[in-house]
Design an enzyme around this catalytic site. Structure first.
Site, mmCIF file in Angstrom:
data_model
loop_
_atom_site.group_PDB
_atom_site.id
_atom_site.type_symbol
_atom_site.label_atom_id
_atom_site.label_comp_id
_atom_site.label_asym_id
_atom_site.label_seq_id
_atom_site.Cartn_x
_atom_site.Cartn_y
_atom_site.Cartn_z
ATOM 1 N N HIS A 1 0.844 -1.184 0.000
ATOM 2 C CA HIS A 1 0.000 0.000 0.000
ATOM 3 C C HIS A 1 0.882 1.237 0.000
ATOM 4 C CE1 HIS A 1 -3.525 2.253 2.188
ATOM 5 N NE2 HIS A 1 -3.197 2.802 1.034
ATOM 6 N N HIS B 1 3.801 0.825 2.888
ATOM 7 C CA HIS B 1 3.765 -0.199 3.920
ATOM 8 C C HIS B 1 3.096 -1.447 3.362
ATOM 9 C CE1 HIS B 1 -0.102 1.940 4.323
ATOM 10 N NE2 HIS B 1 -0.585 0.736 4.623
ATOM 11 N N ASP C 1 0.246 -4.400 4.288
ATOM 12 C CA ASP C 1 -0.855 -4.725 5.191
ATOM 13 C C ASP C 1 -1.050 -6.229 5.221
ATOM 14 O OD1 ASP C 1 -1.838 -2.081 6.033
ATOM 15 O OD2 ASP C 1 -2.190 -1.788 3.885
ATOM 16 N N LYS D 1 11.820 -36.354 -0.356
ATOM 17 C CA LYS D 1 10.776 -37.209 -0.935
ATOM 18 C C LYS D 1 9.428 -36.660 -0.497
ATOM 19 C CE LYS D 1 8.651 -40.967 -2.531
ATOM 20 N NZ LYS D 1 7.352 -40.293 -2.695
ATOM 21 N N ASP E 1 5.429 -36.682 -0.412
ATOM 22 C CA ASP E 1 4.437 -37.741 -0.488
ATOM 23 C C ASP E 1 3.194 -37.208 -1.195
ATOM 24 O OD1 ASP E 1 3.806 -40.324 -0.142
ATOM 25 O OD2 ASP E 1 3.499 -40.240 2.019
HETATM 26 MN MN MN Z 1 -2.722 0.203 4.458
#
Ligand code: MN
Length: 301
Positions: free
Chosen positions: A36, A42, A44, A231, A233
Protein backbone atom coordinates in the site's frame (compact mmCIF):
# COMPACT_ATOMS: atom_id res chain seq x y z
CA UNK A 1 -20.72 -7.38 11.67
CA UNK A 2 -19.77 -5.03 14.44
CA UNK A 3 -16.10 -5.85 13.83
CA UNK A 4 -16.33 -3.91 10.54
CA UNK A 5 -17.82 -0.75 12.05
CA UNK A 6 -14.42 0.97 12.34
CA UNK A 7 -13.50 -0.03 8.76
CA UNK A 8 -16.76 1.38 7.38
CA UNK A 9 -16.73 4.54 9.48
CA UNK A 10 -13.33 5.56 8.03
CA UNK A 11 -14.43 5.26 4.40
CA UNK A 12 -16.88 6.84 1.98
CA UNK A 13 -17.93 4.06 -0.35
CA UNK A 14 -19.30 6.53 -2.90
CA UNK A 15 -15.75 7.92 -3.18
CA UNK A 16 -13.41 4.92 -2.84
CA UNK A 17 -13.34 1.74 -4.95
CA UNK A 18 -12.65 -0.37 -1.83
CA UNK A 19 -15.33 -3.00 -0.95
CA UNK A 20 -17.93 -2.43 1.76
CA UNK A 21 -17.83 -6.06 2.82
CA UNK A 22 -20.36 -8.86 2.72
CA UNK A 23 -18.55 -12.04 1.68
CA UNK A 24 -19.21 -14.98 3.99
CA UNK A 25 -16.39 -17.11 5.41
CA UNK A 26 -15.33 -20.32 3.64
CA UNK A 27 -13.48 -23.41 4.94
CA UNK A 28 -9.86 -22.41 4.36
CA UNK A 29 -8.82 -19.29 6.23
CA UNK A 30 -7.24 -16.90 3.76
CA UNK A 31 -4.44 -14.43 4.20
CA UNK A 32 -3.36 -11.55 2.06
CA UNK A 33 -0.55 -9.02 2.15
CA UNK A 34 -1.35 -5.82 0.34
CA UNK A 35 1.41 -3.43 -0.63
CA UNK A 36 0.00 0.00 0.00
CA UNK A 37 1.58 3.19 -1.25
CA UNK A 38 -0.20 5.63 1.07
CA UNK A 39 1.55 8.58 2.74
CA UNK A 40 4.25 5.98 3.47
CA UNK A 41 4.80 2.69 1.67
CA UNK A 42 3.77 -0.20 3.92
CA UNK A 43 2.55 -3.78 3.75
CA UNK A 44 -0.86 -4.72 5.19
CA UNK A 45 -0.96 -8.27 6.58
CA UNK A 46 -4.50 -9.61 6.86
CA UNK A 47 -5.46 -12.96 8.38
CA UNK A 48 -9.00 -14.29 8.14
CA UNK A 49 -10.45 -15.03 11.56
CA UNK A 50 -14.13 -15.89 11.24
CA UNK A 51 -15.92 -13.44 8.97
CA UNK A 52 -13.33 -10.67 8.87
CA UNK A 53 -9.67 -10.06 8.09
CA UNK A 54 -7.63 -9.14 11.18
CA UNK A 55 -5.17 -6.55 9.91
CA UNK A 56 -1.71 -5.21 10.71
CA UNK A 57 0.21 -2.50 8.88
CA UNK A 58 3.85 -3.56 8.61
CA UNK A 59 5.89 -0.46 7.65
CA UNK A 60 9.05 -2.38 6.69
CA UNK A 61 7.24 -5.41 5.26
CA UNK A 62 7.68 -9.10 6.11
CA UNK A 63 11.17 -10.62 6.27
CA UNK A 64 12.20 -14.25 5.77
CA UNK A 65 15.07 -13.88 8.26
CA UNK A 66 14.08 -14.97 11.81
CA UNK A 67 16.63 -12.52 13.27
CA UNK A 68 14.72 -9.61 11.76
CA UNK A 69 11.61 -8.64 13.72
CA UNK A 70 9.28 -6.31 11.90
CA UNK A 71 6.99 -3.90 13.71
CA UNK A 72 3.30 -4.50 12.92
CA UNK A 73 0.59 -2.01 13.92
CA UNK A 74 -2.79 -3.65 14.35
CA UNK A 75 -5.46 -1.70 12.50
CA UNK A 76 -9.20 -2.11 12.04
CA UNK A 77 -10.63 -5.42 10.77
CA UNK A 78 -11.27 -5.48 7.04
CA UNK A 79 -14.03 -7.34 5.17
CA UNK A 80 -13.19 -10.66 3.46
CA UNK A 81 -13.75 -9.19 0.01
CA UNK A 82 -10.90 -6.75 0.68
CA UNK A 83 -8.46 -9.64 0.07
CA UNK A 84 -8.62 -9.25 -3.70
CA UNK A 85 -8.72 -5.45 -3.71
CA UNK A 86 -6.21 -3.71 -5.94
CA UNK A 87 -6.51 -0.19 -7.16
CA UNK A 88 -6.18 3.45 -6.32
CA UNK A 89 -7.86 4.93 -3.25
CA UNK A 90 -8.65 8.48 -4.35
CA UNK A 91 -6.79 11.50 -2.95
CA UNK A 92 -8.45 12.87 0.16
CA UNK A 93 -9.91 9.47 1.13
CA UNK A 94 -8.71 7.33 4.04
CA UNK A 95 -5.49 5.53 3.04
CA UNK A 96 -5.29 7.38 -0.30
CA UNK A 97 -2.84 5.76 -2.67
CA UNK A 98 -2.18 2.61 -4.67
CA UNK A 99 -2.84 -0.91 -3.39
CA UNK A 100 -1.67 -4.20 -4.92
CA UNK A 101 -2.06 -7.76 -3.68
CA UNK A 102 1.57 -8.56 -2.95
CA UNK A 103 0.92 -12.08 -1.63
CA UNK A 104 -2.08 -14.26 -0.90
CA UNK A 105 -2.93 -17.81 0.13
CA UNK A 106 -4.24 -19.70 3.11
CA UNK A 107 -3.08 -19.81 6.71
CA UNK A 108 -3.46 -22.26 9.59
CA UNK A 109 -2.76 -22.38 13.29
CA UNK A 110 -2.99 -25.21 15.77
CA UNK A 111 -4.11 -22.65 18.36
CA UNK A 112 -7.50 -21.07 18.92
CA UNK A 113 -6.82 -17.97 16.82
CA UNK A 114 -9.18 -15.67 18.74
CA UNK A 115 -7.72 -16.66 22.10
CA UNK A 116 -4.11 -16.52 20.88
CA UNK A 117 -4.59 -12.99 19.54
CA UNK A 118 -6.30 -12.00 22.78
CA UNK A 119 -3.30 -13.35 24.68
CA UNK A 120 -0.83 -11.53 22.44
CA UNK A 121 0.99 -14.42 20.75
CA UNK A 122 -0.14 -16.22 17.61
CA UNK A 123 1.98 -18.86 15.92
CA UNK A 124 0.78 -19.72 12.46
CA UNK A 125 1.76 -21.08 9.06
CA UNK A 126 1.33 -19.35 5.74
CA UNK A 127 0.88 -21.07 2.40
CA UNK A 128 1.23 -18.17 0.00
CA UNK A 129 3.02 -17.56 -3.26
CA UNK A 130 5.89 -15.62 -1.67
CA UNK A 131 5.60 -16.35 2.04
CA UNK A 132 5.33 -19.82 3.52
CA UNK A 133 6.17 -21.80 6.62
CA UNK A 134 5.97 -20.73 10.23
CA UNK A 135 5.46 -17.17 11.46
CA UNK A 136 4.65 -15.50 14.74
CA UNK A 137 2.82 -12.35 15.74
CA UNK A 138 3.81 -11.20 19.20
CA UNK A 139 2.23 -8.26 21.00
CA UNK A 140 4.54 -5.67 22.56
CA UNK A 141 3.89 -4.68 26.17
CA UNK A 142 3.59 -0.93 25.53
CA UNK A 143 0.37 -0.80 23.49
CA UNK A 144 -2.19 -3.53 22.63
CA UNK A 145 -2.05 -2.54 18.94
CA UNK A 146 1.77 -2.82 18.74
CA UNK A 147 3.02 -6.21 17.54
CA UNK A 148 6.11 -7.83 16.02
CA UNK A 149 5.96 -10.06 12.94
CA UNK A 150 8.68 -12.72 13.14
CA UNK A 151 9.64 -15.58 10.81
CA UNK A 152 10.01 -18.92 12.57
CA UNK A 153 13.01 -21.15 11.84
CA UNK A 154 12.20 -23.65 9.08
CA UNK A 155 13.11 -24.42 5.47
CA UNK A 156 11.45 -21.20 4.23
CA UNK A 157 14.04 -19.06 6.05
CA UNK A 158 16.29 -16.83 3.89
CA UNK A 159 18.95 -14.66 5.56
CA UNK A 160 18.28 -11.01 4.75
CA UNK A 161 21.89 -10.48 3.64
CA UNK A 162 21.31 -13.02 0.85
CA UNK A 163 17.72 -12.49 -0.16
CA UNK A 164 15.16 -9.77 0.48
CA UNK A 165 11.77 -11.01 -0.69
CA UNK A 166 10.48 -7.42 -0.87
CA UNK A 167 13.19 -6.49 -3.38
CA UNK A 168 13.27 -9.76 -5.33
CA UNK A 169 9.50 -10.08 -5.69
CA UNK A 170 7.98 -6.59 -5.61
CA UNK A 171 4.97 -7.14 -7.84
CA UNK A 172 1.33 -8.10 -7.51
CA UNK A 173 0.46 -11.82 -7.49
CA UNK A 174 -2.89 -11.02 -9.14
CA UNK A 175 -1.82 -8.77 -11.98
CA UNK A 176 1.32 -7.32 -13.47
CA UNK A 177 0.83 -4.22 -11.36
CA UNK A 178 3.71 -2.77 -9.44
CA UNK A 179 3.25 -0.03 -6.90
CA UNK A 180 5.23 3.01 -8.05
CA UNK A 181 8.19 3.35 -5.76
CA UNK A 182 11.73 4.65 -5.76
CA UNK A 183 13.26 1.18 -5.88
CA UNK A 184 16.39 0.22 -7.78
CA UNK A 185 15.46 -1.03 -11.24
CA UNK A 186 15.74 -4.82 -11.38
CA UNK A 187 17.76 -6.57 -14.04
CA UNK A 188 15.45 -8.16 -16.58
CA UNK A 189 15.96 -11.89 -16.90
CA UNK A 190 16.25 -12.73 -20.59
CA UNK A 191 15.02 -16.20 -21.51
CA UNK A 192 17.76 -18.39 -22.97
CA UNK A 193 17.51 -18.75 -26.75
CA UNK A 194 17.25 -22.42 -27.65
CA UNK A 195 19.78 -22.06 -30.46
CA UNK A 196 22.37 -20.74 -27.98
CA UNK A 197 22.25 -23.84 -25.75
CA UNK A 198 24.88 -26.33 -26.92
CA UNK A 199 23.29 -29.35 -28.54
CA UNK A 200 19.74 -27.92 -28.40
CA UNK A 201 17.53 -28.10 -31.48
CA UNK A 202 14.06 -26.83 -32.22
CA UNK A 203 11.19 -29.27 -32.07
CA UNK A 204 7.45 -29.32 -31.62
CA UNK A 205 6.08 -29.51 -28.11
CA UNK A 206 5.91 -33.21 -27.25
CA UNK A 207 2.42 -34.45 -26.33
CA UNK A 208 3.85 -36.96 -23.85
CA UNK A 209 6.92 -37.27 -21.69
CA UNK A 210 8.11 -40.20 -19.64
CA UNK A 211 9.45 -38.85 -16.34
CA UNK A 212 12.56 -40.34 -14.80
CA UNK A 213 11.56 -42.45 -11.81
CA UNK A 214 13.43 -43.10 -8.59
CA UNK A 215 14.76 -46.57 -7.91
CA UNK A 216 15.81 -48.38 -4.76
CA UNK A 217 19.44 -48.85 -3.81
CA UNK A 218 21.30 -50.15 -0.76
CA UNK A 219 23.70 -47.24 -0.60
CA UNK A 220 23.69 -43.65 -1.85
CA UNK A 221 25.82 -43.22 -4.99
CA UNK A 222 29.44 -42.14 -4.62
CA UNK A 223 30.86 -39.00 -6.17
CA UNK A 224 30.21 -35.29 -6.02
CA UNK A 225 27.80 -35.00 -8.94
CA UNK A 226 24.72 -35.99 -6.91
CA UNK A 227 22.09 -33.89 -5.18
CA UNK A 228 19.70 -35.02 -2.51
CA UNK A 229 16.07 -33.98 -2.60
CA UNK A 230 13.17 -34.36 -0.20
CA UNK A 231 10.78 -37.21 -0.94
CA UNK A 232 7.40 -35.49 -1.12
CA UNK A 233 4.44 -37.74 -0.49
CA UNK A 234 2.10 -36.77 -3.30
CA UNK A 235 1.44 -37.57 -6.94
CA UNK A 236 4.13 -37.15 -9.58
CA UNK A 237 2.73 -34.82 -12.22
CA UNK A 238 3.93 -33.25 -15.43
CA UNK A 239 2.57 -29.81 -16.28
CA UNK A 240 2.56 -29.14 -20.04
CA UNK A 241 2.29 -25.40 -20.67
CA UNK A 242 1.70 -24.42 -24.27
CA UNK A 243 0.12 -21.32 -25.83
CA UNK A 244 -1.84 -20.31 -22.75
CA UNK A 245 -3.11 -23.83 -22.01
CA UNK A 246 -2.03 -26.13 -19.21
CA UNK A 247 -2.40 -29.92 -19.11
CA UNK A 248 -1.60 -31.82 -15.92
CA UNK A 249 -0.54 -35.36 -16.75
CA UNK A 250 0.16 -38.23 -14.34
CA UNK A 251 3.39 -40.21 -14.56
CA UNK A 252 1.42 -42.90 -16.40
CA UNK A 253 0.21 -40.45 -19.01
CA UNK A 254 -3.34 -39.86 -17.72
CA UNK A 255 -4.86 -36.42 -18.16
CA UNK A 256 -5.76 -35.14 -14.67
CA UNK A 257 -6.16 -31.44 -15.47
CA UNK A 258 -9.81 -31.39 -14.40
CA UNK A 259 -9.19 -33.43 -11.26
CA UNK A 260 -6.49 -31.00 -10.17
CA UNK A 261 -8.48 -27.85 -11.01
CA UNK A 262 -7.88 -25.05 -10.24
CA UNK A 263 -4.13 -25.82 -9.99
CA UNK A 264 -3.77 -25.53 -13.78
CA UNK A 265 -4.44 -21.78 -13.54
CA UNK A 266 -1.45 -21.34 -11.23
CA UNK A 267 0.96 -22.52 -13.94
CA UNK A 268 -0.25 -19.80 -16.31
CA UNK A 269 1.14 -17.20 -13.93
CA UNK A 270 4.69 -18.41 -14.60
CA UNK A 271 4.83 -16.25 -17.69
CA UNK A 272 6.46 -18.81 -20.00
CA UNK A 273 5.07 -19.66 -23.42
CA UNK A 274 6.01 -23.31 -23.50
CA UNK A 275 7.37 -25.53 -20.74
CA UNK A 276 7.13 -29.00 -19.32
CA UNK A 277 7.44 -28.98 -15.54
CA UNK A 278 8.09 -32.24 -13.74
CA UNK A 279 7.04 -32.17 -10.09
CA UNK A 280 4.97 -33.54 -7.29
CA UNK A 281 1.50 -32.35 -6.34
CA UNK A 282 1.20 -32.64 -2.58
CA UNK A 283 -0.68 -31.34 0.44
CA UNK A 284 1.25 -30.13 3.49
CA UNK A 285 -0.02 -30.42 7.03
CA UNK A 286 0.49 -27.65 9.61
CA UNK A 287 4.05 -28.88 10.21
CA UNK A 288 4.89 -28.58 6.53
CA UNK A 289 5.04 -32.35 6.03
CA UNK A 290 3.39 -33.75 2.89
CA UNK A 291 0.56 -36.17 3.68
CA UNK A 292 -0.73 -38.42 0.90
CA UNK A 293 -4.08 -39.09 2.60
CA UNK A 294 -4.73 -35.32 2.73
CA UNK A 295 -4.09 -35.07 -1.01
CA UNK A 296 -6.45 -37.99 -1.64
CA UNK A 297 -9.09 -36.32 0.55
CA UNK A 298 -8.64 -33.02 -1.32
CA UNK A 299 -9.00 -34.77 -4.70
CA UNK A 300 -12.11 -36.66 -3.62
CA UNK A 301 -13.90 -33.42 -2.81
MN1 MN B 1 -2.72 0.20 4.46
Amino acid sequence: MARLDAYRSKRRFDKTPEPQGGLAATDDAIFVIQKHRASHLHYDLRLQVGDTLRSWAVPEGPCLDPKVRRFAKQVEDHPLDYASFEGRIPAGQYGAGEVIVWDQGTWVTTADAEAALENGELKFRLAGEKLSGGWMLKRLPDDPTNWLLIKERDIAVRPLAEYDVLVERPDSVLSSKRVAEAAKPRKAVKPAKAEKIAGARKADMPAKWKPQLAGQADLPPKGGEWLHEIKFDGYRTLAFINAGKVRLITRNGLEWTKRYAPLDKAFLKLGCETAIIDGEIAVQDVRGVTVLSDLEAALST
